[in-house]
Design an enzyme around this catalytic site. Structure first.
Site, PDB file in Angstrom:
ATOM      1  N   LYS A  88       1.017 -50.494 -42.566  1.00 61.22           N
ATOM      2  CA  LYS A  88       1.599 -49.223 -42.121  1.00 61.22           C
ATOM      3  C   LYS A  88       1.648 -49.367 -40.577  1.00 61.22           C
ATOM      4  O   LYS A  88       2.832 -49.188 -40.148  1.00 61.22           O
ATOM      5  CB  LYS A  88       1.162 -47.885 -42.458  1.00 61.22           C
ATOM      6  N   GLN A  89       0.738 -49.656 -39.752  1.00 62.91           N
ATOM      7  CA  GLN A  89       0.681 -49.491 -38.390  1.00 62.91           C
ATOM      8  C   GLN A  89      -0.295 -50.598 -37.947  1.00 62.91           C
ATOM      9  O   GLN A  89      -1.011 -50.854 -38.729  1.00 62.91           O
ATOM     10  CB  GLN A  89       0.481 -48.148 -38.048  1.00 62.91           C
TER      11      GLN A  89
ATOM     12  N   GLU B 233      -3.089 -46.879 -42.921  1.00 65.31           N
ATOM     13  CA  GLU B 233      -3.147 -45.856 -44.039  1.00 65.31           C
ATOM     14  C   GLU B 233      -2.815 -46.362 -45.287  1.00 65.31           C
ATOM     15  O   GLU B 233      -2.698 -45.627 -46.242  1.00 65.31           O
ATOM     16  CB  GLU B 233      -2.878 -44.381 -43.497  1.00 65.31           C
TER      17      GLU B 233
ATOM     18  N   TRP C 294      -5.872 -38.368 -33.052  1.00 60.93           N
ATOM     19  CA  TRP C 294      -6.276 -39.595 -32.039  1.00 60.93           C
ATOM     20  C   TRP C 294      -5.262 -39.906 -31.412  1.00 60.93           C
ATOM     21  O   TRP C 294      -5.338 -40.935 -30.292  1.00 60.93           O
ATOM     22  CB  TRP C 294      -7.054 -40.771 -32.981  1.00 60.93           C
ATOM     23  N   ASP C 295      -4.020 -39.720 -31.826  1.00 60.84           N
ATOM     24  CA  ASP C 295      -2.879 -40.082 -31.128  1.00 60.84           C
ATOM     25  C   ASP C 295      -2.945 -39.598 -29.624  1.00 60.84           C
ATOM     26  O   ASP C 295      -2.385 -40.296 -28.799  1.00 60.84           O
ATOM     27  CB  ASP C 295      -1.560 -39.162 -31.610  1.00 60.84           C
TER      28      ASP C 295
HETATM   29  C1  BGC Z   1      -0.512 -41.981 -38.670  1.00 57.42           C
HETATM   30  C2  BGC Z   1      -1.675 -41.556 -37.982  1.00 57.42           C
HETATM   31  C3  BGC Z   1      -1.375 -40.589 -36.986  1.00 57.42           C
HETATM   32  C4  BGC Z   1      -0.539 -39.381 -37.747  1.00 57.42           C
HETATM   33  C5  BGC Z   1      -0.100 -38.373 -36.657  1.00 57.42           C
HETATM   34  C6  BGC Z   1       0.137 -40.724 -39.400  1.00 57.42           C
HETATM   35  O1  BGC Z   1       1.233 -41.181 -40.042  1.00 57.42           O
HETATM   36  O2  BGC Z   1      -0.779 -43.011 -39.720  1.00 57.42           O
HETATM   37  O3  BGC Z   1      -2.159 -42.664 -37.301  1.00 57.42           O
HETATM   38  O4  BGC Z   1      -2.616 -40.017 -36.384  1.00 57.42           O
HETATM   39  O5  BGC Z   1       0.435 -39.831 -38.469  1.00 57.42           O
HETATM   40  O6  BGC Z   1       0.687 -38.850 -35.969  1.00 57.42           O
END
Ligand code: BGC
Length: 770
Positions: free
Chosen positions: A601-602, A488, A357-358
């Site tokens: 986390k984000q 996550e 999804w990035d």
């Molecule tokens: C992030 C995800 C991301 C993935 C790839 C993960 O660490 O939490 O949001 O899509 O890394 O960049």
């Protein structure tokens, strides 16, 4: 954090050789041209620690999944970005000793990534165990002008005595992936040939059966004079080497120019690969190193012309943003809708797959501003082409009637992620894909794409949401259970505010697009409705009900949207109370402890506020920002940029600046101690967002570009360009004013600090800053 690189506005520079940093530098100094890329491995043999990596866009291997406990619905494979044949190798033996920096005394070592021109350079003096001292200077690039080619110029001079030198350029297809699940070899060797000063080999991936052909041609010059000696040839399955033996006088320079061609069956018929490789190589050789380099530099000059951000007064920030813009352009050129942007691009193996999804959430905002609309359109088309697979994916999980669940990670549209809490639960990705269609449409004004391609994707995504929700009799609301949000660090939660918000938005946007399609292209709409068996009485009625009755958790006591049901049952500790030695949490804490903690986390709720900012007043944004920023550890590289945008909006400029530095220099300064694995390519686009949507305050509202620039206190000024609906605008911001120059002939309307301006082509406006 590991800060060992010099600050420079246009270059990344390492001085002094330290084998312990080599893997990190191999990532940071990577080069690429959209069609291929490679880590900054040395050309000559190196017995120290190194991750050999050359990658060819779109070429992957479906590595057999390795999981502890198989769950129905898991994909059979995890697509690996594939380490492809090594085409840079040139070995040297000097008086019968190999030139191997792990075994030499190395002085005056300097490695430079020239971001302005797209070249990787290395200079050093090495003293071999025998006492022979050599001076070396190397430059290489992968051509942007002719992306199936590249070239290396390697110069070596014995400085303290004469030397017998053996130079052996080679191609090596016998390569492996460090991250292979079962230590399997992924390639089989098809053909090889050495003749004259060149050679080629063809390797085929097992299972996916992609063919990759590499060709090389070598020229040897001594003190500028062409050496006519014939090389000896050594080849075996998957390996071609030429060897030149020369006696070099003290202070004489041996120069080898290795021209390479790398072609794949993605772009050529398999049967034509040998012939095409020779042809492509021949024309590169005929052109010659210097003209090839010139053409390559010209393309880079054009890229910088559109995408550069110039920061005055802060070289650290300047270097950070250019590093990010540089790598994004090396990874994706936007001319092929079969390609996408992997989180590590061409710089490492981790993450596999190419598409997360990035791309939609972070990369598209970058390409929209800096590249022609066709580039983003190709990224959207990539998902359009995968729609059938997304529908199959949803079908496997029990959804029906054309509902689509796009994969969390993919190469060809099939899901290849296999951790249940992400594969099955991180479904917000579907919303990001819908949002990207909206983002593209509002920026470019291209409604044609929306109607012709976008709508079909939107309906399939809405069908998924409509089946994924369920009615809670207890709440008398629709709920979404068992999900993982962008955060996550919690899995299998109920009613993640971000996911629920995004789902209802996607339904609403689909309804609006259906209305638009009915108005502007009724025949096209009818055809689509028939094709996908869409009943626009029944399905929209349910969608409207879901929109009206979606449960969105809210925390009254704090006046903030609630991360998810039960979040407040967790012990509430803020990040400032964490001992810095405990971080990053994912390297220091057990997973059990992470899941039980309140740390995020984000960006999650804030990710939603970022996307739908117009729905919320400043006080609401501010309360949510303060609450969640203090609980977010930013252990995903994708996180800080969203916080920068919101902090800037809230005029917390210095906080925005601190977070910006972290995101823009994440890899250069190795904040997360993992740069040796590869770079965070997709988060680099977030860095761009941080400046353009953060400090410049760029938005698009009602078809109009909006800017609200502000300046971090240690910047004297910053300047950038934006491509917007056929115009190219240059914005310069300093302490006193904002100057917008319309460098195109298309007139544009823009809103700056809440005032509208019409800027005709080739003219500018100056606005005093508030
Ligand atoms: C992030 C995800 C991301 C993935 C790839 C993960 O660490 O939490 O949001 O899509 O890394 O960049």
């Amino acid at each position: 954090m590991n800060k060992y690189l010099k600050i420079d506005p246009w270059c990344i520079m390492e001085e002094g050789f330290d084998g312990n940093r080599h893997r990190s530098s191999e990532s940071i100094f990577s080069i690429g041209n959209g069609k291929m890329g490679q880590r900054a491995n040395f050309e000559e043999q190196y017995s120290g620690s190194s991750l050999q990596g050359s990658y060819v866009a779109g070429i992957y291997y479906p590595d057999k999944t390795k999981v502890g406990w198989w769950k129905n619905g898991y994909p059979e494979y995890f697509a690996k970005v594939l380490n492809a044949p090594n085409f840079i190798g040139i070995n040297f033996t000097l008086d019968n000793e190999p030139l191997d920096l792990a075994k030499c005394k190395v002085t005056s070592f300097r490695r430079v990534l020239n971001m302005k021109e797209g070249t990787l350079n290395r200079d050093f003096i090495a003293v071999l165990p025998s006492g022979l001292r050599v001076k070396v200077s190397v430059m290489r690039f992968l051509s942007l002008a002719s992306p199936e080619t590249g070239a290396i110029r390697y110069c070596i001079t014995p400085v303290n005595r004469n030397a017998e030198v053996k130079v052996s350029p080679y191609l090596d297809g016998n390569v492996v992936n460090e991250d292979a699940n079962w230590n399997e070899v992924f390639w089989t060797q098809l053909d090889h040939e050495a003749s004259g000063h060149g050679g080629y080999l063809i390797a085929r991936t097992l299972k996916t059966e992609f063919d990759v052909a590499c060709g090389m041609h070598n020229r040897i010059l001594v003190d500028g004079n062409e050496c006519r000696d014939k090389p000896s040839h050594h080849s075996r399955d998957g390996y071609v080497e030429l060897s030149y033996a020369l006696s070099l006088k003290k202070e004489s320079q041996l120069e080898i120019i290795k021209t390479i061609a790398v072609l794949s069956s993605l772009n050529h018929e398999k049967k034509d690969l040998p012939g095409d490789t020779k042809k492509v190589l021949k024309s590169a050789v005929q052109l010659g190193f210097v003209p090839m380099l010139k053409a390559h530099r010209e393309i880079w000059a054009g890229i910088w012309e559109h995408s550069d951000i110039v920061i005055e007064g802060d070289d650290e920030a300047q270097q950070g943003i250019r590093f990010n813009i540089f790598h994004l352009n090396q990874t994706y050129r936007g001319d092929d809708p079969r390609l996408n942007i992997g989180p590590k691009g061409f710089t490492g193996e981790k993450y596999g797959g190419s598409t997360y999804w990035d791309t939609e959430a972070f990369c598209i905002p970058f390409f929209l501003c800096t590249a022609p609309a066709s580039v983003t359109r190709n990224l959207l088309l990539y998902r359009y082409k995968h729609l059938e697979k997304a529908i199959e994916n949803a079908l496997k999980l029990g959804y029906k009637n054309g509902a689509a669940l796009y994969p969390m990670v993919t190469m060809n549209g099939e899901e290849c992620h296999n951790e249940w809490e992400i594969t099955f639960e991180e479904i917000h990705r579907n919303g990001a894909i819908a949002f990207a269609i909206h983002n593209y449409t509002r920026h470019t004004g291209d409604h044609k794409y929306l109607i012709e391609y976008g709508l079909e994707v939107l309906i399939a995504i809405s069908r998924f949401w409509s089946q994924r929700v369920n009615w809670s009799g207890e709440k008398m609301k629709y709920v979404i259970l068992g999900v993982t949000g962008p955060n996550e660090y919690e899995n299998n939660v109920n009613n993640n505010w971000y996911t629920n918000t995004l789902a209802t938005w996607a339904l609403q946007y689909t309804l609006e697009t259906i209305d638009l399609a009915k108005q502007v292209d009724p025949a096209g709409y009818k055809k689509l409705a028939e094709k996908i068996n869409f009943n626009d009485m029944e399905e929209p009625a349910r969608w409207k009900d879901i929109i009206a009755k979606m449960y969105l958790p809210y925390l009254e006591s704090e006046g903030v949207f609630l991360q998810q049901d039960g979040y407040m049952d967790k012990e509430q500790i803020t990040v400032d109370q964490l001992d810095s030695k405990q971080r990053p949490l994912n390297q220091k804490w057990s997973w059990d402890r992470i899941l039980r903690s309140c740390f995020i986390k984000q960006a999650d709720v804030l990710q939603g506020i970022y996307l739908f900012e117009d729905r919320y007043d400043t006080e609401t944004i501010s309360r949510n920002f303060d609450f969640y920023e203090s609980r977010t550890v930013h252990e995903s590289s994708l996180s800080p940029c969203v916080h920068v945008v919101l902090a800037a909006k809230l005029k917390k400029t210095e906080m925005a600046y601190r977070l910006y530095l972290r995101t823009s220099r994440l890899d250069i300064d190795d904040y997360n101690n993992e740069v040796h694995e590869g770079l965070h390519i997709t988060s680099m686009a977030g860095t761009y967002m941080a400046i353009i949507e953060g400090f410049a305050g760029k938005r698009v509202k009602e078809g109009r570009l909006v800017l609200n620039p502000q300046l971090p206190s240690n910047w004297e000024s910053f300047a950038f360009k934006i491509l917007f609906r056929g115009s190219q605008l240059k914005a310069e911001v300093n302490n006193r004013k904002v100057i917008i120059t319309n460098e195109s002939s298309v007139s544009v309307e823009i809103n700056i600090y809440n005032h509208d301006y019409a800027i005709p082509g080739n003219s500018s406006v100056e606005i005093m800053r508030n």
